[in-house]
Design a protein around this motif. Sequence first.
Motif, PDB file in Angstrom:
ATOM      1  N   GLU A  86     -40.217  46.228   8.083  1.00 18.98           N
ATOM      2  CA  GLU A  86     -39.013  46.350   8.877  1.00 18.98           C
ATOM      3  C   GLU A  86     -38.081  45.426   8.806  1.00 18.98           C
ATOM      4  N   TYR A  87     -38.583  44.213   8.453  1.00 19.26           N
ATOM      5  CA  TYR A  87     -37.691  42.904   8.548  1.00 19.26           C
ATOM      6  C   TYR A  87     -37.388  42.348   7.484  1.00 19.26           C
ATOM      7  N   PHE A  88     -38.107  42.449   6.349  1.00 20.67           N
ATOM      8  CA  PHE A  88     -37.984  41.474   5.376  1.00 20.67           C
ATOM      9  C   PHE A  88     -36.751  41.685   4.202  1.00 20.67           C
ATOM     10  N   HIS A  89     -36.776  40.957   3.432  1.00 20.86           N
ATOM     11  CA  HIS A  89     -35.505  40.920   2.470  1.00 20.86           C
ATOM     12  C   HIS A  89     -34.248  40.803   3.107  1.00 20.86           C
ATOM     13  N   LEU A 133     -37.385  51.425  21.634  1.00 17.29           N
ATOM     14  CA  LEU A 133     -37.313  51.993  20.127  1.00 17.29           C
ATOM     15  C   LEU A 133     -38.390  52.479  19.690  1.00 17.29           C
ATOM     16  N   GLN A 134     -38.335  53.750  19.122  1.00 15.09           N
ATOM     17  CA  GLN A 134     -39.651  54.434  18.586  1.00 15.09           C
ATOM     18  C   GLN A 134     -39.481  54.285  17.093  1.00 15.09           C
ATOM     19  N   PHE A 135     -38.242  53.871  16.363  1.00 17.49           N
ATOM     20  CA  PHE A 135     -38.143  53.555  14.934  1.00 17.49           C
ATOM     21  C   PHE A 135     -37.287  52.373  14.973  1.00 17.49           C
ATOM     22  N   PHE A 136     -37.527  51.524  13.930  1.00 17.08           N
ATOM     23  CA  PHE A 136     -36.503  50.342  13.686  1.00 17.08           C
ATOM     24  C   PHE A 136     -36.743  49.911  12.358  1.00 17.08           C
ATOM     25  N   ASN A 137     -35.555  49.640  11.563  1.00 12.48           N
ATOM     26  CA  ASN A 137     -35.623  48.933  10.299  1.00 12.48           C
ATOM     27  C   ASN A 137     -34.365  48.345  10.146  1.00 12.48           C
TER      28      ASN A 137
END
Length: 356
Positions: free
Chosen positions: A340-343, A313-317
């Motif tokens: 990219e992981y929080f909340h 993956l080049q972009f992950f959110n």
Amino acid sequence: MTLTFLSISIHQSQSQSQFTISPMIMKNPNMIIFFLLLLLSLLSPSISISSRCNPQDKKTLLKIKKSLGNPYHLASWNPKEDCCTWYCLECDEITNRVIELTIFQGNISGQIPAAVGDLPYLQTLIFRKLTNLTGNIPQSITKLTHLKMIRLSWTNLSGPIPSFLSQLKNLEYLDLSFNDLTGSIPPSLSNLPNLEALHLDRNKLTGSIPDSFGNFKGRSFYLYLSHNQLTGYVPKSLGDLTYSYLDLSRNKLQGDVSFLFGSGNKLEVVDLSRNLFEFDLSNVVFPDDLRWFDINHNKIYGSLPKGLASLELQFFNVSYNRLCGPIPIGGRMQNYETTEYFHNRCLCGAPLPACK
């Protein structure tokens, strides 16, 4: 006047003109034709090679220029010149008919001239980055039965997306992005048998995604609907498409869209961010080609599938959801920022704090 060119000598006076050609040239028919044409142009400067431009195409182009207020951007459109040499267009090398009209990033005001529909061999029509271009999409373009590409983007076009676009059966690429288009998406667009890319993003479209969109036959479909005001559920029929790019972000879409994924798909980019999607991510199987995965700001729950660790993956959110459990170990999963992981509800493990 005396001019010597290779083995030709030309002597011209007020009373007569004489020329001689060497015997070597006389033996070559092609050289004879070339030099006869050269002589004709030298002895009669007023004679020139005929224009490539089709007279009817030229008349139409000048009408388009006038409709746009004779802008400086089209200054090369000189009626005394061959229109196939003008900027912003291209002629076919065999038929000499105008096949491309590309008006890009100029100080042009007004509306798309209806006369555009009088270029019958046009394959590409582009009006792009023209912020003073207003009005509706003219119905006259339905006469352009050879069109393969329409790109009317980054303008101030308004009104609905016209259903008559479905009459352009050779269309492969339709881009109406970055405009002020309103209303719902016409289901009839799915009747375009050769369409492979549809850009309707960055408008003010409302309503739902048509159920008929699952009928697109493109082998590698590109669908961009982001930054609108679309509502409702994503049709299950879209799960039958073979996507490369799917962008539904920044709408008000809801429900379960896990059916969009699958190992048999060719998805490279999927952006579902900033919607109201709500489904269990735990058992979703991702296509091997996936390079961009963005689902931030939804109501997605469950855990992160271990299969994410095997993707490049080049972009992950996945931020701002309801995910829980450990972040899969491997691949690039530990290289992303905590943002990219929080909340989420209870995601844990690197790069977030360790699981308890």
